[in-house]
Design a protein around this motif. Structure first.
Motif, short mmCIF file in Angstrom:
data_model
loop_
_atom_site.label_atom_id
_atom_site.label_comp_id
_atom_site.label_asym_id
_atom_site.label_seq_id
_atom_site.Cartn_x
_atom_site.Cartn_y
_atom_site.Cartn_z
N VAL A 247 -41.23 5.56 3.09
CA VAL A 247 -41.14 7.01 2.92
C VAL A 247 -40.98 7.35 1.45
O VAL A 247 -40.75 6.48 0.62
N GLY A 248 -41.11 8.64 1.17
CA GLY A 248 -40.97 9.08 -0.22
C GLY A 248 -42.06 8.51 -1.09
O GLY A 248 -41.80 8.12 -2.23
N GLY B 49 -34.96 5.40 7.93
CA GLY B 49 -34.22 4.72 8.99
C GLY B 49 -34.63 5.20 10.36
O GLY B 49 -34.86 4.41 11.28
N LYS B 50 -34.73 6.51 10.50
CA LYS B 50 -35.13 7.08 11.80
C LYS B 50 -36.54 6.63 12.19
O LYS B 50 -36.79 6.30 13.34
N GLN B 51 -37.46 6.62 11.21
CA GLN B 51 -38.83 6.22 11.51
C GLN B 51 -38.92 4.76 11.93
O GLN B 51 -39.64 4.42 12.88
N ALA B 52 -38.22 3.89 11.23
CA ALA B 52 -38.26 2.46 11.56
C ALA B 52 -37.69 2.21 12.95
O ALA B 52 -38.26 1.45 13.75
N ILE B 53 -36.57 2.85 13.26
CA ILE B 53 -35.96 2.69 14.58
C ILE B 53 -36.85 3.28 15.66
O ILE B 53 -37.01 2.68 16.73
N GLU B 54 -37.49 4.41 15.39
CA GLU B 54 -38.38 5.04 16.37
C GLU B 54 -39.58 4.13 16.68
O GLU B 54 -40.04 4.07 17.82
N GLN B 55 -40.08 3.42 15.68
CA GLN B 55 -41.18 2.48 15.92
C GLN B 55 -40.76 1.41 16.93
O GLN B 55 -41.52 1.06 17.83
N GLY B 56 -39.55 0.90 16.77
CA GLY B 56 -39.04 -0.10 17.70
C GLY B 56 -38.87 0.47 19.10
O GLY B 56 -39.21 -0.19 20.09
#
Length: 104
Positions: free
Chosen positions: A33-34, A74-81
């Motif tokens: 991100v960013g 963090g939210k994006q990585a966890i959402e992928q899982g």
């Protein structure tokens, strides 16, 4: 279908679910991100394993922006899982004739 057969199928599914969860826990999901300035890696169990921050994005006068970018990663990585877990669960329960979302 008799109850004994149903119980055996349920036990087999529980075993497969356990194996699937253990496998997902070892997989890593990465969110950048960013503009690639922050990279967050999480596992399939929803645990953040690492965060890499490019020093160029660290602005002492704008810590809130950095916090937002790290939180988003963090939210994006966890959402992928979670998405992969949901997909695998759907495959596992597909043959049971259960309505979507009614897995064990």
């Amino acid at each position: 279908m008799n109850i004994a057969k149903m119980m055996k199928q349920a036990q087999q599914m529980q075993k497969k679910m356990g194996e699937m969860q253990a496998e997902l826990a070892t997989k890593e999901f990465e969110a950048s991100v960013g503009g690639g300035k922050v990279v967050v890696v999480a596992n399939g169990a929803g645990e953040v394993n690492s965060i890499k921050i490019d020093p160029a994005v660290v602005d002492p006068d704008d810590g809130e922006m950095l916090e937002d970018v790290v939180l988003s990663g963090g939210k994006q990585a966890i959402e992928q899982g979670k998405a992969e877990s949901s997909e695998e669960m759907s495959k596992l329960t597909a043959g049971l004739g259960l309505p979507p979302g009614m897995g064990f």
